[in-house]
Design a protein around this motif. Structure first.
Motif, PDB file in Angstrom:
ATOM      1  N   ALA A  12       0.818  -1.217   0.000  1.00  0.00           N
ATOM      2  CA  ALA A  12       0.000   0.000   0.000  1.00  0.00           C
ATOM      3  C   ALA A  12       0.851   1.266   0.000  1.00  0.00           C
ATOM      4  O   ALA A  12       0.331   2.370   0.172  1.00  0.00           O
ATOM      5  CB  ALA A  12      -0.919   0.005   1.217  1.00  0.00           C
ATOM      6  N   GLY A  13       2.170   1.115  -0.177  1.00  0.00           N
ATOM      7  CA  GLY A  13       3.055   2.270  -0.213  1.00  0.00           C
ATOM      8  C   GLY A  13       3.372   2.848   1.152  1.00  0.00           C
ATOM      9  O   GLY A  13       3.751   4.018   1.264  1.00  0.00           O
ATOM     10  N   LEU A  14       3.250   2.038   2.198  1.00  0.00           N
ATOM     11  CA  LEU A  14       3.470   2.516   3.563  1.00  0.00           C
ATOM     12  C   LEU A  14       4.671   1.817   4.189  1.00  0.00           C
ATOM     13  O   LEU A  14       5.038   0.712   3.796  1.00  0.00           O
ATOM     14  CB  LEU A  14       2.226   2.252   4.429  1.00  0.00           C
ATOM     15  CG  LEU A  14       0.899   2.796   3.905  1.00  0.00           C
ATOM     16  CD1 LEU A  14      -0.249   2.367   4.818  1.00  0.00           C
ATOM     17  CD2 LEU A  14       0.943   4.319   3.804  1.00  0.00           C
ATOM     18  N   GLY A  15       5.259   2.462   5.184  1.00  0.00           N
ATOM     19  CA  GLY A  15       6.339   1.870   5.956  1.00  0.00           C
ATOM     20  C   GLY A  15       5.848   1.472   7.333  1.00  0.00           C
ATOM     21  O   GLY A  15       4.785   1.920   7.779  1.00  0.00           O
ATOM     22  N   VAL A  16       6.617   0.618   8.019  1.00  0.00           N
ATOM     23  CA  VAL A  16       6.235   0.135   9.346  1.00  0.00           C
ATOM     24  C   VAL A  16       7.306   0.502  10.362  1.00  0.00           C
ATOM     25  O   VAL A  16       8.492   0.232  10.153  1.00  0.00           O
ATOM     26  CB  VAL A  16       6.021  -1.395   9.353  1.00  0.00           C
ATOM     27  CG1 VAL A  16       5.698  -1.886  10.764  1.00  0.00           C
ATOM     28  CG2 VAL A  16       4.892  -1.783   8.393  1.00  0.00           C
ATOM     29  N   MET A  17       6.892   1.125  11.469  1.00  0.00           N
ATOM     30  CA  MET A  17       7.768   1.390  12.611  1.00  0.00           C
ATOM     31  C   MET A  17       7.497   0.294  13.643  1.00  0.00           C
ATOM     32  O   MET A  17       6.429   0.238  14.239  1.00  0.00           O
ATOM     33  CB  MET A  17       7.444   2.770  13.219  1.00  0.00           C
ATOM     34  CG  MET A  17       8.295   3.123  14.438  1.00  0.00           C
ATOM     35  SD  MET A  17       7.597   4.523  15.380  1.00  0.00           S
ATOM     36  CE  MET A  17       7.527   5.800  14.139  1.00  0.00           C
ATOM     37  N   LEU A  18       8.457  -0.596  13.840  1.00  0.00           N
ATOM     38  CA  LEU A  18       8.259  -1.772  14.695  1.00  0.00           C
ATOM     39  C   LEU A  18       8.905  -1.551  16.059  1.00  0.00           C
ATOM     40  O   LEU A  18      10.092  -1.243  16.150  1.00  0.00           O
ATOM     41  CB  LEU A  18       8.857  -3.006  14.020  1.00  0.00           C
ATOM     42  CG  LEU A  18       8.716  -4.343  14.744  1.00  0.00           C
ATOM     43  CD1 LEU A  18       7.253  -4.682  14.976  1.00  0.00           C
ATOM     44  CD2 LEU A  18       9.404  -5.447  13.937  1.00  0.00           C
ATOM     45  N   CYS A  19       8.119  -1.714  17.129  1.00  0.00           N
ATOM     46  CA  CYS A  19       8.605  -1.477  18.486  1.00  0.00           C
ATOM     47  C   CYS A  19       8.217  -2.640  19.400  1.00  0.00           C
ATOM     48  O   CYS A  19       7.295  -3.403  19.102  1.00  0.00           O
ATOM     49  CB  CYS A  19       8.033  -0.176  19.040  1.00  0.00           C
ATOM     50  SG  CYS A  19       8.470   1.287  18.073  1.00  0.00           S
ATOM     51  N   ASN A  20       8.911  -2.718  20.536  1.00  0.00           N
ATOM     52  CA  ASN A  20       8.794  -3.839  21.453  1.00  0.00           C
ATOM     53  C   ASN A  20       8.395  -3.333  22.844  1.00  0.00           C
ATOM     54  O   ASN A  20       9.126  -2.559  23.455  1.00  0.00           O
ATOM     55  CB  ASN A  20      10.153  -4.553  21.510  1.00  0.00           C
ATOM     56  CG  ASN A  20      10.177  -5.705  22.478  1.00  0.00           C
ATOM     57  OD1 ASN A  20       9.166  -6.361  22.687  1.00  0.00           O
ATOM     58  ND2 ASN A  20      11.329  -5.960  23.068  1.00  0.00           N
ATOM     59  N   SER A  21       7.242  -3.776  23.350  1.00  0.00           N
ATOM     60  CA  SER A  21       6.817  -3.350  24.691  1.00  0.00           C
ATOM     61  C   SER A  21       7.488  -4.162  25.793  1.00  0.00           C
ATOM     62  O   SER A  21       7.438  -3.782  26.961  1.00  0.00           O
ATOM     63  CB  SER A  21       5.294  -3.458  24.836  1.00  0.00           C
ATOM     64  OG  SER A  21       4.905  -4.821  24.925  1.00  0.00           O
ATOM     65  N   ALA A  22       8.099  -5.300  25.437  1.00  0.00           N
ATOM     66  CA  ALA A  22       8.738  -6.196  26.409  1.00  0.00           C
ATOM     67  C   ALA A  22       7.763  -6.615  27.504  1.00  0.00           C
ATOM     68  O   ALA A  22       8.162  -6.804  28.661  1.00  0.00           O
ATOM     69  CB  ALA A  22       9.990  -5.539  27.012  1.00  0.00           C
ATOM     70  N   GLU A  23       6.480  -6.765  27.132  1.00  0.00           N
ATOM     71  CA  GLU A  23       5.422  -7.185  28.059  1.00  0.00           C
ATOM     72  C   GLU A  23       5.267  -6.208  29.220  1.00  0.00           C
ATOM     73  O   GLU A  23       4.724  -6.546  30.275  1.00  0.00           O
ATOM     74  CB  GLU A  23       5.703  -8.598  28.606  1.00  0.00           C
ATOM     75  CG  GLU A  23       5.843  -9.664  27.531  1.00  0.00           C
ATOM     76  CD  GLU A  23       6.314 -11.001  28.089  1.00  0.00           C
ATOM     77  OE1 GLU A  23       6.064 -11.281  29.271  1.00  0.00           O
ATOM     78  OE2 GLU A  23       6.939 -11.767  27.336  1.00  0.00           O
TER      79      GLU A  23
END
Length: 341
Positions: free
Chosen positions: A91-102
Motif C-alpha cells: 500500500a506504499g506505507l512503511g512500518v515502525m516496529l517497536c517492542n513493549s517487552a510485556e
C-alpha cells in the motif's frame, strides 16, 4: 556535520523554481521531461532527501504505520510483523516496529511517541491487562487494530487466534496419549493469551471427564527460554512431577526441554511436551516439538489491511471487524504414549 540539502538548494542547482521542484517530486506528470531530468540530476548531485514530516503536514496523513508487539525476541511476533510489513509495503506505507517487552509502562511510552509522530495508525498486541493505555490513546483519534488479541469493544478491529481451541487441541492430544498428570507452564497470567490457553486446557480435561485439579500450573514471569528453564527446574522439583507438560508458547517449551536434559532426563521418554506457536525452531529442536500452529503471518497481514482500509480514501465505509483465526496441532516427536513408557 554538513547541512542537508533542501528544496531551495535543488531549485538553485537546477535553475528552476521551488514550485517546479515540488511538482517533480509530487506531481511529475505536470513537468516536462527535460525539466524533470535537470531536477533529478540536481537531487542526485546534492543528495537531497525530501522531508517526510513536511509532506505529512501538507497532505495531513502519514505514510508510517506503527506496530507494537510483546516481544521481538519471540520469532512468532517476527512472523506477524513480516505479514504486516508485506501488506503495508503493497500500500506504499512503511512500518515502525517497536517492542513493549510485556511492560505496560513501556507500552504507554511508545503509544505517546506514536501520537507525537502522528503515525497513520497502530497495530498493537496489548501488554496492559486493564486496557488503560489504549483508552487514553483512543482520545488521540489515531486508529489502531488489536493483533493476537480480541478487541474488547466495537471501537476498533482485531485479528486473533482462538487460543481456547488451540490449548484444547494441545491438552486433548496429551490426554489421548494416556497422560493423566499434566502441568501447564504459562507466562504472566495478566496476559489474555495465557489465561485463554489455561481455559482451553481445562476444557480438554472436562471433555475427558477429568477434574480441574488434574492440571497443575506453573506461572513464569516471562515468555522466553530462560523462564522456561526456570519453570522446568520447578516442575522437576515437585514431589510428584507430571508425565506431560503443555507450555503457553514454544520458547517456554524449549526452556523446559533444556531443563529436562540438564537433569539427565529425556523427552518424550521421561516427559512428554507440547508447545504453542509452532515457530521455526520447534521443528528443529533436539527433539522436534509438537506444537499448536498459529497463522502468524496471515494475522499480521489481515491486521494491516484492516488498518489501511480504516485510514484510506474509503475510511467512511469502514466497518470494524473481529476476525478469529483457527489454530492447528502439528504433531512431532515430543509426546509419547503412556503405555509405551
Amino acid at each position: 556535520m554538513a547541512r542537508l540539502a533542501g528544496i531551495k538548494d535543488v531549485a538553485r542547482q537546477a535553475g528552476v523554481s521551488v514550485g517546479t521542484v515540488s511538482n517533480v517530486i509530487n506531481r511529475p506528470d505536470l513537468v516536462s521531461e527535460e525539466t524533470r531530468s535537470k531536477v533529478q540530476a540536481a537531487i542526485e548531485l546534492l543528495g537531497f532527501v525530501r522531508s517526510e514530516s513536511a509532506r505529512q503536514l501538507r497532505v495531513g496523513r502519514s505514510r508510517i504505520v506503527a506496530m507494537l508487539v510483546l516481544d521481538l525476541g519471540n520469532p512468532f511476533f517476527v512472523q506477524v510483523a513480516r505479514g504486516a510489513e508485506g501488506a503495508s509495503r503493497a500500500a506504499g506505507l512503511g512500518v515502525m516496529l517497536c517492542n513493549s517487552a510485556e511492560d505496560p509502562v513501556q507500552e504507554s511510552e511508545y503509544l505517546s511517541l506514536f501520537a507525537e509522530q502522528r503515525v497513520r495508525g497502530v497495530l498493537v498486541t496489548p501488554a496492559d491487562a486493564h486496557g488503560t493505555n489504549l483508552v487514553d490513546f483512543r482520545r488521540r483519534s489515531i486508529p489502531f487494530v488489536f493483533v493476537d488479541r480480541v478487541a474488547p469493544a466495537s471501537e476498533c478491529c482485531s485479528v486473533s487466534v482462538d487460543d481456547v481451541a488451540g490449548a484444547r487441541l494441545a491438552v486433548a492430544h496429551l490426554l489421548e496419549a494416556g497422560h493423566r498428570s499434566v502441568t501447564y507452564v504459562s507466562g504472566p497470567m495478566h496476559l489474555a493469551q495465557c489465561r485463554d490457553r489455561r481455559t482451553g486446557a481445562l476444557s480438554a480435561l472436562a471433555g475427558h471427564g477429568l477434574a480441574e485439579d488434574t492440571l497443575t500450573h506453573i506461572e513464569a514471569d516471562r515468555l522466553d527460554v530462560a523462564a522456561g528453564r526456570q519453570a522446568g527446574a520447578r516442575l522437576l522439583a515437585l514431589s510428584r512431577p507430571p508425565s506431560a507438560v503443555f507450555c503457553a508458547n514454544d520458547l517456554l517449551a524449549l526452556g523446559v526441554l533444556q531443563a529436562v536434559y540438564a537433569a539427565g532426563l529425556r523427552v518424550p521418554h521421561d516427559l512428554s511436551l507440547v508447545g504453542y506457536d509452532d515457530i521455526e525452531f520447534a521443528g528443529a529442536a533436539a527433539v522436534p516439538l509438537t506444537s499448536v500452529r498459529q497463522p502468524a503471518e496471515q494475522m499480521g497481514r489481515l491486521a494491516a489491511e484492516m488498518l489501511i482500509e480504516e485510514t484510506g480514501d474509503r475510511a467512511a465505509d469502514h466497518v470494524h471487524q473481529r476476525l478469529v483465526l483457527q489454530p492447528e496441532l502439528v504433531v512431532r516427536e515430543s509426546v509419547q504414549l503412556v503405555s509405551a513408557h
